[in-house]
Design a protein around this motif. Structure first.
Motif, PDB file in Angstrom:
ATOM      1  N   ASP A  93       0.820  -1.201   0.000  1.00 28.71           N
ATOM      2  CA  ASP A  93       0.000   0.000   0.000  1.00 28.71           C
ATOM      3  C   ASP A  93       0.864   1.266   0.000  1.00 28.71           C
ATOM      4  O   ASP A  93       0.545   2.251  -0.674  1.00 28.71           O
ATOM      5  CB  ASP A  93      -0.927   0.028   1.219  1.00 28.71           C
ATOM      6  CG  ASP A  93      -2.054  -0.977   1.115  1.00 28.71           C
ATOM      7  OD1 ASP A  93      -2.316  -1.444  -0.026  1.00 28.71           O
ATOM      8  OD2 ASP A  93      -2.668  -1.292   2.152  1.00 28.71           O
ATOM      9  N   GLU A  94       1.946   1.245   0.746  1.00 25.12           N
ATOM     10  CA  GLU A  94       2.839   2.407   0.788  1.00 25.12           C
ATOM     11  C   GLU A  94       3.481   2.645  -0.574  1.00 25.12           C
ATOM     12  O   GLU A  94       3.627   3.783  -1.016  1.00 25.12           O
ATOM     13  CB  GLU A  94       3.921   2.228   1.859  1.00 25.12           C
ATOM     14  CG  GLU A  94       3.401   2.166   3.270  1.00 25.12           C
ATOM     15  CD  GLU A  94       2.646   3.413   3.671  1.00 25.12           C
ATOM     16  OE1 GLU A  94       3.090   4.530   3.311  1.00 25.12           O
ATOM     17  OE2 GLU A  94       1.607   3.279   4.332  1.00 25.12           O
ATOM     18  N   TYR A  95       3.845   1.570  -1.248  1.00 22.70           N
ATOM     19  CA  TYR A  95       4.427   1.697  -2.580  1.00 22.70           C
ATOM     20  C   TYR A  95       3.425   2.333  -3.528  1.00 22.70           C
ATOM     21  O   TYR A  95       3.745   3.247  -4.284  1.00 22.70           O
ATOM     22  CB  TYR A  95       4.857   0.320  -3.096  1.00 22.70           C
ATOM     23  CG  TYR A  95       5.322   0.328  -4.523  1.00 22.70           C
ATOM     24  CD1 TYR A  95       6.573   0.822  -4.858  1.00 22.70           C
ATOM     25  CD2 TYR A  95       4.501  -0.144  -5.540  1.00 22.70           C
ATOM     26  CE1 TYR A  95       7.001   0.841  -6.165  1.00 22.70           C
ATOM     27  CE2 TYR A  95       4.919  -0.127  -6.861  1.00 22.70           C
ATOM     28  CZ  TYR A  95       6.177   0.366  -7.163  1.00 22.70           C
ATOM     29  OH  TYR A  95       6.596   0.387  -8.465  1.00 22.70           O
ATOM     30  N   TYR A  96       2.173   1.868  -3.481  1.00 26.61           N
ATOM     31  CA  TYR A  96       1.141   2.405  -4.367  1.00 26.61           C
ATOM     32  C   TYR A  96       0.833   3.865  -4.025  1.00 26.61           C
ATOM     33  O   TYR A  96       0.562   4.676  -4.907  1.00 26.61           O
ATOM     34  CB  TYR A  96      -0.139   1.571  -4.300  1.00 26.61           C
ATOM     35  CG  TYR A  96      -0.002   0.219  -4.953  1.00 26.61           C
ATOM     36  CD1 TYR A  96       0.801   0.042  -6.071  1.00 26.61           C
ATOM     37  CD2 TYR A  96      -0.674  -0.877  -4.459  1.00 26.61           C
ATOM     38  CE1 TYR A  96       0.927  -1.197  -6.680  1.00 26.61           C
ATOM     39  CE2 TYR A  96      -0.558  -2.118  -5.052  1.00 26.61           C
ATOM     40  CZ  TYR A  96       0.247  -2.275  -6.167  1.00 26.61           C
ATOM     41  OH  TYR A  96       0.376  -3.475  -6.767  1.00 26.61           O
ATOM     42  N   LYS A  97       0.889   4.226  -2.749  1.00 27.30           N
ATOM     43  CA  LYS A  97       0.657   5.619  -2.365  1.00 27.30           C
ATOM     44  C   LYS A  97       1.750   6.521  -2.928  1.00 27.30           C
ATOM     45  O   LYS A  97       1.479   7.607  -3.430  1.00 27.30           O
ATOM     46  CB  LYS A  97       0.626   5.755  -0.837  1.00 27.30           C
ATOM     47  CG  LYS A  97      -0.681   5.342  -0.215  1.00 27.30           C
ATOM     48  CD  LYS A  97      -0.612   5.561   1.269  1.00 27.30           C
ATOM     49  CE  LYS A  97      -1.823   4.987   1.960  1.00 27.30           C
ATOM     50  NZ  LYS A  97      -1.708   5.085   3.415  1.00 27.30           N
ATOM     51  N   LEU A  98       2.980   6.051  -2.825  1.00 25.83           N
ATOM     52  CA  LEU A  98       4.087   6.838  -3.344  1.00 25.83           C
ATOM     53  C   LEU A  98       4.001   6.993  -4.851  1.00 25.83           C
ATOM     54  O   LEU A  98       4.356   8.025  -5.404  1.00 25.83           O
ATOM     55  CB  LEU A  98       5.421   6.202  -2.959  1.00 25.83           C
ATOM     56  CG  LEU A  98       5.828   6.351  -1.502  1.00 25.83           C
ATOM     57  CD1 LEU A  98       7.075   5.536  -1.230  1.00 25.83           C
ATOM     58  CD2 LEU A  98       6.056   7.803  -1.153  1.00 25.83           C
ATOM     59  N   GLN A  99       3.527   5.960  -5.532  1.00 27.51           N
ATOM     60  CA  GLN A  99       3.398   6.020  -6.979  1.00 27.51           C
ATOM     61  C   GLN A  99       2.140   6.769  -7.408  1.00 27.51           C
ATOM     62  O   GLN A  99       1.992   7.100  -8.570  1.00 27.51           O
ATOM     63  CB  GLN A  99       3.372   4.606  -7.558  1.00 27.51           C
ATOM     64  CG  GLN A  99       4.658   3.843  -7.355  1.00 27.51           C
ATOM     65  CD  GLN A  99       5.837   4.499  -8.060  1.00 27.51           C
ATOM     66  OE1 GLN A  99       5.696   4.982  -9.168  1.00 27.51           O
ATOM     67  NE2 GLN A  99       6.973   4.532  -7.398  1.00 27.51           N
ATOM     68  N   GLY A 100       1.232   6.996  -6.478  1.00 22.84           N
ATOM     69  CA  GLY A 100      -0.013   7.672  -6.808  1.00 22.84           C
ATOM     70  C   GLY A 100      -0.983   6.761  -7.527  1.00 22.84           C
ATOM     71  O   GLY A 100      -1.848   7.221  -8.265  1.00 22.84           O
ATOM     72  N   LEU A 101      -0.847   5.475  -7.324  1.00 21.96           N
ATOM     73  CA  LEU A 101      -1.669   4.513  -8.056  1.00 21.96           C
ATOM     74  C   LEU A 101      -2.774   3.899  -7.213  1.00 21.96           C
ATOM     75  O   LEU A 101      -3.631   3.211  -7.739  1.00 21.96           O
ATOM     76  CB  LEU A 101      -0.777   3.379  -8.585  1.00 21.96           C
ATOM     77  CG  LEU A 101       0.346   3.820  -9.521  1.00 21.96           C
ATOM     78  CD1 LEU A 101       1.261   2.656  -9.807  1.00 21.96           C
ATOM     79  CD2 LEU A 101      -0.226   4.396 -10.793  1.00 21.96           C
ATOM     80  N   LEU A 102      -2.751   4.127  -5.923  1.00 21.53           N
ATOM     81  CA  LEU A 102      -3.699   3.441  -5.040  1.00 21.53           C
ATOM     82  C   LEU A 102      -5.135   3.880  -5.299  1.00 21.53           C
ATOM     83  O   LEU A 102      -6.024   3.053  -5.365  1.00 21.53           O
ATOM     84  CB  LEU A 102      -3.328   3.704  -3.580  1.00 21.53           C
ATOM     85  CG  LEU A 102      -4.106   2.902  -2.556  1.00 21.53           C
ATOM     86  CD1 LEU A 102      -3.841   1.416  -2.739  1.00 21.53           C
ATOM     87  CD2 LEU A 102      -3.727   3.318  -1.156  1.00 21.53           C
ATOM     88  N   ASP A 103      -5.358   5.178  -5.465  1.00 21.15           N
ATOM     89  CA  ASP A 103      -6.724   5.662  -5.631  1.00 21.15           C
ATOM     90  C   ASP A 103      -7.288   5.313  -7.002  1.00 21.15           C
ATOM     91  O   ASP A 103      -8.436   4.913  -7.130  1.00 21.15           O
ATOM     92  CB  ASP A 103      -6.766   7.180  -5.453  1.00 21.15           C
ATOM     93  CG  ASP A 103      -6.298   7.592  -4.068  1.00 21.15           C
ATOM     94  OD1 ASP A 103      -6.208   6.706  -3.205  1.00 21.15           O
ATOM     95  OD2 ASP A 103      -6.020   8.788  -3.868  1.00 21.15           O
ATOM     96  N   GLU A 104      -6.489   5.457  -8.047  1.00 18.91           N
ATOM     97  CA  GLU A 104      -6.993   5.266  -9.402  1.00 18.91           C
ATOM     98  C   GLU A 104      -7.067   3.797  -9.805  1.00 18.91           C
ATOM     99  O   GLU A 104      -8.056   3.341 -10.366  1.00 18.91           O
ATOM    100  CB  GLU A 104      -6.093   6.013 -10.391  1.00 18.91           C
ATOM    101  CG  GLU A 104      -5.999   7.494 -10.097  1.00 18.91           C
ATOM    102  CD  GLU A 104      -4.848   8.133 -10.844  1.00 18.91           C
ATOM    103  OE1 GLU A 104      -4.144   7.422 -11.589  1.00 18.91           O
ATOM    104  OE2 GLU A 104      -4.642   9.341 -10.671  1.00 18.91           O
TER     105      GLU A 104
END
Length: 119
Positions: free
Chosen positions: A88-99
């Motif tokens: 989840d932290e990786y996706y947050k940093l990449q900006g991919l978690l929400d989309e």
């Protein structure tokens, strides 16, 4: 040699010697430390003392913002921490978690005869 000193007539010289600047220059020539060095050192020391008030005020205001935490508050912070998931932290940093919640990295298909560049 002659460029430094400007010529003064008798009247100009007397008027200059009677002025404040002329009297002060005469005193400085007699005792330069007493009339030039000592006032300079005193003004530096006085400026330092006066400026400490301003700098201390700055740091006191900064210290007021920081408060000491009680033991109960510290324990509550430790117990109420959220669990960290590295994915989840990786996706947050990449900006991919929400989309793109279901996004996964995937290898690109290679053309026939193209090297895979696997080690």
């Amino acid at each position: 040699m002659f460029g430094n000193k400007s010529f003064m007539g008798k009247r100009e010289r007397l008027a200059y010697e009677q002025s404040f600047v002329g009297k002060y220059q005469k005193l400085v020539r007699k005792n330069s430390f007493l009339f030039f060095g000592l006032p300079m050192m005193l003004s530096i020391a006085l400026g330092s003392v006066l400026l400490t008030n301003f700098t201390s005020l700055r740091y006191e205001r900064r210290d007021e913002k920081v408060q000491e935490m009680s033991e109960d508050e510290a324990l509550n912070m430790i117990n109420n921490r959220r669990k960290v998931d590295i994915k989840d932290e990786y996706y947050k940093l990449q900006g991919l978690l929400d989309e793109h919640e279901d996004w996964q990295p995937k290898r690109v298909e290679r053309l026939p005869g193209e090297s895979d560049n696997k080690w």
